[in-house]
Scaffold this active site. Structure first.
Site, PDB file in Angstrom:
ATOM      1  N   THR A  48       0.835  -1.208   0.000  1.00  0.00           N
ATOM      2  CA  THR A  48       0.000   0.000   0.000  1.00  0.00           C
ATOM      3  C   THR A  48       0.868   1.255   0.000  1.00  0.00           C
ATOM      4  O   THR A  48       0.615   2.208  -0.753  1.00  0.00           O
ATOM      5  CB  THR A  48      -0.915   0.011   1.233  1.00  0.00           C
ATOM      6  OG1 THR A  48      -1.717  -1.176   1.229  1.00  0.00           O
ATOM      7  CG2 THR A  48      -1.815   1.227   1.239  1.00  0.00           C
ATOM      8  N   TYR A 111     -13.244  -4.229  -3.866  1.00  0.00           N
ATOM      9  CA  TYR A 111     -14.358  -3.807  -4.712  1.00  0.00           C
ATOM     10  C   TYR A 111     -15.278  -4.975  -5.068  1.00  0.00           C
ATOM     11  O   TYR A 111     -16.432  -5.007  -4.662  1.00  0.00           O
ATOM     12  CB  TYR A 111     -13.907  -3.078  -5.978  1.00  0.00           C
ATOM     13  CG  TYR A 111     -15.089  -2.514  -6.754  1.00  0.00           C
ATOM     14  CD1 TYR A 111     -15.772  -1.408  -6.263  1.00  0.00           C
ATOM     15  CD2 TYR A 111     -15.552  -3.113  -7.915  1.00  0.00           C
ATOM     16  CE1 TYR A 111     -16.892  -0.906  -6.930  1.00  0.00           C
ATOM     17  CE2 TYR A 111     -16.657  -2.623  -8.589  1.00  0.00           C
ATOM     18  CZ  TYR A 111     -17.331  -1.523  -8.095  1.00  0.00           C
ATOM     19  OH  TYR A 111     -18.428  -1.034  -8.741  1.00  0.00           O
ATOM     20  N   TYR A 137      -2.885 -10.604   3.316  1.00  0.00           N
ATOM     21  CA  TYR A 137      -2.937  -9.186   3.719  1.00  0.00           C
ATOM     22  C   TYR A 137      -4.383  -8.853   4.051  1.00  0.00           C
ATOM     23  O   TYR A 137      -5.231  -8.770   3.170  1.00  0.00           O
ATOM     24  CB  TYR A 137      -2.418  -8.324   2.570  1.00  0.00           C
ATOM     25  CG  TYR A 137      -2.214  -6.856   2.870  1.00  0.00           C
ATOM     26  CD1 TYR A 137      -2.330  -6.319   4.153  1.00  0.00           C
ATOM     27  CD2 TYR A 137      -1.874  -5.989   1.834  1.00  0.00           C
ATOM     28  CE1 TYR A 137      -2.123  -4.978   4.393  1.00  0.00           C
ATOM     29  CE2 TYR A 137      -1.668  -4.636   2.060  1.00  0.00           C
ATOM     30  CZ  TYR A 137      -1.789  -4.133   3.341  1.00  0.00           C
ATOM     31  OH  TYR A 137      -1.587  -2.795   3.570  1.00  0.00           O
ATOM     32  N   ARG A 142      -9.127  -0.728   3.539  1.00  0.00           N
ATOM     33  CA  ARG A 142      -8.787  -0.482   2.140  1.00  0.00           C
ATOM     34  C   ARG A 142      -9.638  -1.330   1.190  1.00  0.00           C
ATOM     35  O   ARG A 142      -9.973  -0.882   0.094  1.00  0.00           O
ATOM     36  CB  ARG A 142      -7.312  -0.803   1.877  1.00  0.00           C
ATOM     37  CG  ARG A 142      -6.335   0.089   2.628  1.00  0.00           C
ATOM     38  CD  ARG A 142      -5.997   1.339   1.835  1.00  0.00           C
ATOM     39  NE  ARG A 142      -4.978   2.136   2.513  1.00  0.00           N
ATOM     40  CZ  ARG A 142      -4.395   3.189   1.977  1.00  0.00           C
ATOM     41  NH1 ARG A 142      -4.712   3.580   0.756  1.00  0.00           N
ATOM     42  NH2 ARG A 142      -3.487   3.873   2.650  1.00  0.00           N
ATOM     43  N   LYS A 165      -0.420 -10.504   7.293  1.00  0.00           N
ATOM     44  CA  LYS A 165      -0.249  -9.128   7.747  1.00  0.00           C
ATOM     45  C   LYS A 165      -1.618  -8.664   8.211  1.00  0.00           C
ATOM     46  O   LYS A 165      -2.542  -8.525   7.413  1.00  0.00           O
ATOM     47  CB  LYS A 165       0.271  -8.230   6.626  1.00  0.00           C
ATOM     48  CG  LYS A 165       0.386  -6.760   7.049  1.00  0.00           C
ATOM     49  CD  LYS A 165       0.824  -5.845   5.914  1.00  0.00           C
ATOM     50  CE  LYS A 165       0.854  -4.385   6.369  1.00  0.00           C
ATOM     51  NZ  LYS A 165       1.213  -3.456   5.269  1.00  0.00           N
ATOM     52  N   ILE A 207       5.093  -5.158   9.623  1.00  0.00           N
ATOM     53  CA  ILE A 207       5.339  -4.605   8.291  1.00  0.00           C
ATOM     54  C   ILE A 207       4.991  -3.135   8.417  1.00  0.00           C
ATOM     55  O   ILE A 207       3.832  -2.765   8.561  1.00  0.00           O
ATOM     56  CB  ILE A 207       4.528  -5.332   7.214  1.00  0.00           C
ATOM     57  CG1 ILE A 207       4.957  -6.814   7.173  1.00  0.00           C
ATOM     58  CG2 ILE A 207       4.733  -4.677   5.855  1.00  0.00           C
ATOM     59  CD1 ILE A 207       4.202  -7.660   6.173  1.00  0.00           C
TER      60      ILE A 207
END
Length: 296
Positions: A48, A111, A137, A142, A165, A207
């Site tokens: 990101t 999405y 992730y 997000r 993560k 991270i």
């Protein structure tokens, strides 16, 4: 099998841009050297923070290739290969494995999202093909969806899916995931403000965006905890908390790139829709960097 993923502080590396907006490969190499010399335990490129969402496939490949070559085996390099298109994700994963990546970070589909079986196959399609470790992730802020714990449990049994993560900031979720942790499946904090609490829940490290500007301190925080100096780690977490908050005063990676520029690291600007931060926020960030002794 024991995972080969690194413990400690893995920097979520920014992608530096030249004045004309192109990827600054010379600066990328400098950043790799900076992290090698400041005890960073691993590098994540094209996460990101790396702005790959506004980069072309060719630019992604250039950034990944540059970092892998510059690292030259001295520090593990994990490459973000995620996509909300599973076929695209697979192509990217195979390409980065061939380049020499030490691991892959795969995001949940954004999405379009997915149902349970689609989500499992989104990850296992890649895991069944590559021979390097995969980190899931989870960042619902997000993507609009969280990877259900029962899906993480299924995926954690796959020999190539070796970590997650966890960037939801939800400690209840992290605790439930922590029940799945073992030598073959590890967790990283994806939030700099709760590194020590996440390690208390079993995380092997972080991270980190903070590591872009304070790599030695981030490494030391995690190292202290791993060496059973919990109070020392907690002291560093508290000491860095105001700076961490300033690094997220606007959407990442706007503040961290501004911070690096204030520190004289010259990583360039952003691509729309990212835009330079508000002046009052910039002053707050500069003040926290000065308090931390990171800029004049």
């Amino acid at each position: 099998m024991t995972t080969s993923l690194p413990k400690g502080s893995i920097v979520a590396l920014v992608t530096p841009f030249c004045e004309d907006g192109s990827v600054n490969t010379e600066k990328l190499r400098e950043l790799v050297e900076f992290h090698v010399s400041h005890d960073t335990d691993g590098i994540l490129v094209l996460g990101t923070t790396g702005e790959s969402s506004t980069m072309t496939e060719e630019e992604d490949d250039l950034a990944a290739k540059t970092v892998i070559e510059a690292a030259a085996g001295r520090i593990p390099v994990i490459v973000g290969a995620g996509s909300n298109n599973t076929a695209t994700q697979l192509d990217k994963a195979k390409k980065y494995e061939k380049m020499g990546a030490d691991g892959l970070l795969l995001i949940s589909p954004y999405y379009n999202k997915a149902n349970t079986e689609g989500l499992v196959r989104h990850f296992t399609t890649v895991a069944d093909t590559v021979n390097i470790p995969i980190i899931l992730y989870n960042i619902p802020g997000r993507t609009g969806m969280s990877i259900p714990v029962e899906v993480v449990e299924r995926l954690s049994r796959h020999p190539m899916i070796q970590g997650i993560k966890e960037a939801s900031g939800n400690m209840s979720y992290a605790m439930n995931v922590s029940k799945l942790l073992n030598d073959d499946f590890v967790m990283y904090s994806g939030n700099d403000d709760i590194i020590v609490p996440m390690m208390g829940a079993g995380a092997s490290g972080v991270i980190s965006v903070l590591a872009d500007v304070a790599p030695s301190q981030t490494h030391d925080m995690v190292s202290r905890y791993l060496n059973n100096d919990v109070q020392g780690a907690l002291s560093l977490q508290r000491e860095l908390l105001d700076l961490i908050h300033a690094l997220f005063i606007e959407v990442n990676p706007i503040p961290v790139k501004e911070a690096m520029n204030l520190m004289g690291m010259d990583v360039g600007g952003y691509r729309l829709p990212l835009y330079p931060m508000e002046e009052q926020h910039r002053e707050t960030l500069k003040r926290e960097l000065q308090k931390a002794g990171l800029c004049a």
